[in-house]
Design an enzyme around this catalytic site. Sequence first.
Site, PDB file in Angstrom:
ATOM      1  N   LYS A   1      -4.457 -10.439  -6.354  1.00  0.00           N
ATOM      2  CA  LYS A   1      -5.684 -10.588  -5.574  1.00  0.00           C
ATOM      3  C   LYS A   1      -6.737  -9.600  -6.073  1.00  0.00           C
ATOM      4  CE  LYS A   1      -5.775  -8.219  -1.856  1.00  0.00           C
ATOM      5  NZ  LYS A   1      -5.687  -7.537  -0.583  1.00  0.00           N
TER       6      LYS A   1
ATOM      7  N   LYS B   1     -10.266  -3.833  -3.943  1.00  0.00           N
ATOM      8  CA  LYS B   1     -11.202  -2.703  -4.061  1.00  0.00           C
ATOM      9  C   LYS B   1     -10.547  -1.528  -4.762  1.00  0.00           C
ATOM     10  CE  LYS B   1     -13.081  -3.335   0.517  1.00  0.00           C
ATOM     11  NZ  LYS B   1     -12.422  -2.862   1.715  1.00  0.00           N
TER      12      LYS B   1
ATOM     13  N   LYS C   1       0.830  -1.215   0.000  1.00  0.00           N
ATOM     14  CA  LYS C   1       0.000   0.000   0.000  1.00  0.00           C
ATOM     15  C   LYS C   1       0.856   1.254   0.000  1.00  0.00           C
ATOM     16  CE  LYS C   1      -4.344  -1.487   2.093  1.00  0.00           C
ATOM     17  NZ  LYS C   1      -5.216  -1.347   3.241  1.00  0.00           N
TER      18      LYS C   1
HETATM   19  P1  TYM Z   1     -10.660  -5.261   3.703  1.00  0.00           P
HETATM   20  O1  TYM Z   1     -11.657  -4.194   3.853  1.00  0.00           O
HETATM   21  O2  TYM Z   1      -9.522  -5.073   2.765  1.00  0.00           O
HETATM   22  O3  TYM Z   1     -11.362  -6.610   3.272  1.00  0.00           O
HETATM   23  C1  TYM Z   1     -12.491  -7.091   3.962  1.00  0.00           C
HETATM   24  C2  TYM Z   1     -12.491  -8.603   4.008  1.00  0.00           C
HETATM   25  O4  TYM Z   1     -12.473  -9.140   2.687  1.00  0.00           O
HETATM   26  C3  TYM Z   1     -11.409 -10.079   2.542  1.00  0.00           C
HETATM   27  N1  TYM Z   1     -10.889  -9.985   1.172  1.00  0.00           N
HETATM   28  C4  TYM Z   1     -10.802 -11.025   0.333  1.00  0.00           C
HETATM   29  N2  TYM Z   1     -11.114 -12.326   0.486  1.00  0.00           N
HETATM   30  C5  TYM Z   1     -10.916 -13.141  -0.584  1.00  0.00           C
HETATM   31  N3  TYM Z   1     -10.413 -12.703  -1.778  1.00  0.00           N
HETATM   32  C6  TYM Z   1     -10.089 -11.423  -1.958  1.00  0.00           C
HETATM   33  N4  TYM Z   1      -9.606 -10.995  -3.126  1.00  0.00           N
HETATM   34  C7  TYM Z   1     -10.271 -10.505  -0.869  1.00  0.00           C
HETATM   35  N5  TYM Z   1     -10.057  -9.169  -0.717  1.00  0.00           N
HETATM   36  C8  TYM Z   1     -10.434  -8.876   0.543  1.00  0.00           C
HETATM   37  C9  TYM Z   1     -10.376  -9.635   3.564  1.00  0.00           C
HETATM   38  O5  TYM Z   1      -9.500 -10.693   3.910  1.00  0.00           O
HETATM   39  C10 TYM Z   1     -11.243  -9.178   4.706  1.00  0.00           C
HETATM   40  O6  TYM Z   1     -11.629 -10.274   5.505  1.00  0.00           O
HETATM   41  N6  TYM Z   1      -7.816  -4.898   7.745  1.00  0.00           N
HETATM   42  C11 TYM Z   1      -9.069  -5.406   7.266  1.00  0.00           C
HETATM   43  C12 TYM Z   1     -10.267  -4.854   7.988  1.00  0.00           C
HETATM   44  C13 TYM Z   1     -10.227  -4.987   9.470  1.00  0.00           C
HETATM   45  C14 TYM Z   1     -10.452  -6.187  10.215  1.00  0.00           C
HETATM   46  C15 TYM Z   1     -10.361  -5.791  11.579  1.00  0.00           C
HETATM   47  C16 TYM Z   1     -10.688  -7.506   9.862  1.00  0.00           C
HETATM   48  C17 TYM Z   1     -10.028  -3.991  10.374  1.00  0.00           C
HETATM   49  N7  TYM Z   1     -10.121  -4.463  11.641  1.00  0.00           N
HETATM   50  C18 TYM Z   1     -10.510  -6.730  12.618  1.00  0.00           C
HETATM   51  C19 TYM Z   1     -10.849  -8.431  10.896  1.00  0.00           C
HETATM   52  C20 TYM Z   1     -10.749  -8.054  12.249  1.00  0.00           C
HETATM   53  C21 TYM Z   1      -9.209  -5.012   5.800  1.00  0.00           C
HETATM   54  O7  TYM Z   1      -8.614  -4.091   5.314  1.00  0.00           O
HETATM   55  O8  TYM Z   1     -10.102  -5.717   5.130  1.00  0.00           O
END
Ligand code: TYM
Length: 330
Positions: free
Chosen positions: A193, A196, A112
Site C-alpha cells: 500500500k 506515509k 506497525k
Molecule cells: P491515516 O492517517 O493512515 O490515513 C488517512 C486516510 O487515508 C487513507 N489511506 C489510503 N487510501 C487509499 N490508498 C492508500 N494507500 C491509503 N493510505 C491511507 C486511510 O484509509 C485513511 O482514510 N486511523 C486513521 C485515522 C483516524 C480515523 C479516525 C479515521 C483516526 N481516527 C476516525 C476515520 C475515523 C489513520 O491512521 O489514517
Amino acid sequence: MTPRVLSGIQPSGNLHIGNYLGALANWVRIQHDYESIFCIVDLHAITVYQKPDELRAKIREIAALFLAAGIDPKHSRIMVQSTVSGHAELAWLLTCVTPMGWLDRMTQFKAKSAAQESVGDGLFQYPVLMAADILLYQANIVPVGEDQMQHLELARDIAQRFNSLYGDTFVMPATKLPLVGARVMGLDDPSTKMSKSALGAGHAVAMLDDPTRIRKTIMKATTDSNPGVDFETMGSGVANLLAIFQAFSEWTNDQMQAHFAGMRYGDLKKQVAEMTISKLEPIQKRYAEIVADPGYLEGVLRDGADAVRPTADATVRLVKERMGIYTPTA
Ligand code: TYM
C-alpha cells in the site's frame, strides 16, 4: 436528523495521493450531504515518536490541506483531536470494555509494531481511540480507505459490546469507501500500500510535490512485461496507474477501456502524470494562500473545536452515567 460523517488523518509524514483519493477527495465530494466533522488526529500520531517541532508544523499543514482540497469550513467542522478532551476521555472508558484479544488481531498493529524497536501501549490501544473519535459524535458514516476497514469493524464491535453491557448508547457507524482509489499501491512496489512512512523516493506522490517530481516518480513506476495495456492480463502496477487516473478523472470503466486499451506504458505514465499534476496544482495554489494567513487557519480550527465540543461533552456525560461513574448532582 441529518446523518453525521466523521473521519480523520494522522499528522505524520507527507499526505500522498493515496490519502487524497482514498479519503480527502471523497470527503470533499460527500461533505454537503451530511453534517461533517474532519479531524487531524494528533493523539494518534504520537503512538509513534514524533519530533515535537515537526508535529506542530504538520498539524497545521494537514489542516491547510483539508481546506485547500475543498473542505468547506462554512459547512464542515475541521478540528484537531487533542483540542476536544472528550476523545481521550471516551477512549479510556472504551478501553475498559475492549478485550485485549480483539486488539491483538489488528493487522495494522502487527505491521506497525514490527517496525518499532520499542512498542508503546498507545500503539496497541490506537484502534480504541479511533472508535472513541467516531462514537463520541454518534457518527453514522465514516469515509476512509480500505486499510481502515478492520479498525471500523472493531469500532462497531466495541459499540455493540458497550450497548449490550450498559444499554443502548451508541449509533453503529458504517464504513464508506470510494468507488475507485480505496487502496492506492506503492509506485515502486505495487504489492504494498502507498504509505506515509515508506521512505523510498519512487514510492509515493505527495500532495505537495512539484510537477517535475511527480513526473519523475510516475515515469519510474513499476509495470510488467506486457508491451502495452491489456485489461485482461495486466499486472498490479499497471492496474494501480489506471486506478489513479480513473480516481482523479472520475471516468467510467468504458471510457477507461476505450482510451487506454493497447496503450504503451510510456504514454500511459505520461497521461497519469499529467492528470495527477492537473488535479494537484490548484490544490497547491490554494494551499500556498492558506498558509500565508495563519490567523485564518487558527480561527477555522478553533471554531471547529468549539462547534463540536458540546456534542462530545454530552456523549461523555451519558457514557459516564451509564457506567455508574461519579457524576456530580449539584
Ligand atoms: P491515516 O492517517 O493512515 O490515513 C488517512 C486516510 O487515508 C487513507 N489511506 C489510503 N487510501 C487509499 N490508498 C492508500 N494507500 C491509503 N493510505 C491511507 C486511510 O484509509 C485513511 O482514510 N486511523 C486513521 C485515522 C483516524 C480515523 C479516525 C479515521 C483516526 N481516527 C476516525 C476515520 C475515523 C489513520 O491512521 O489514517
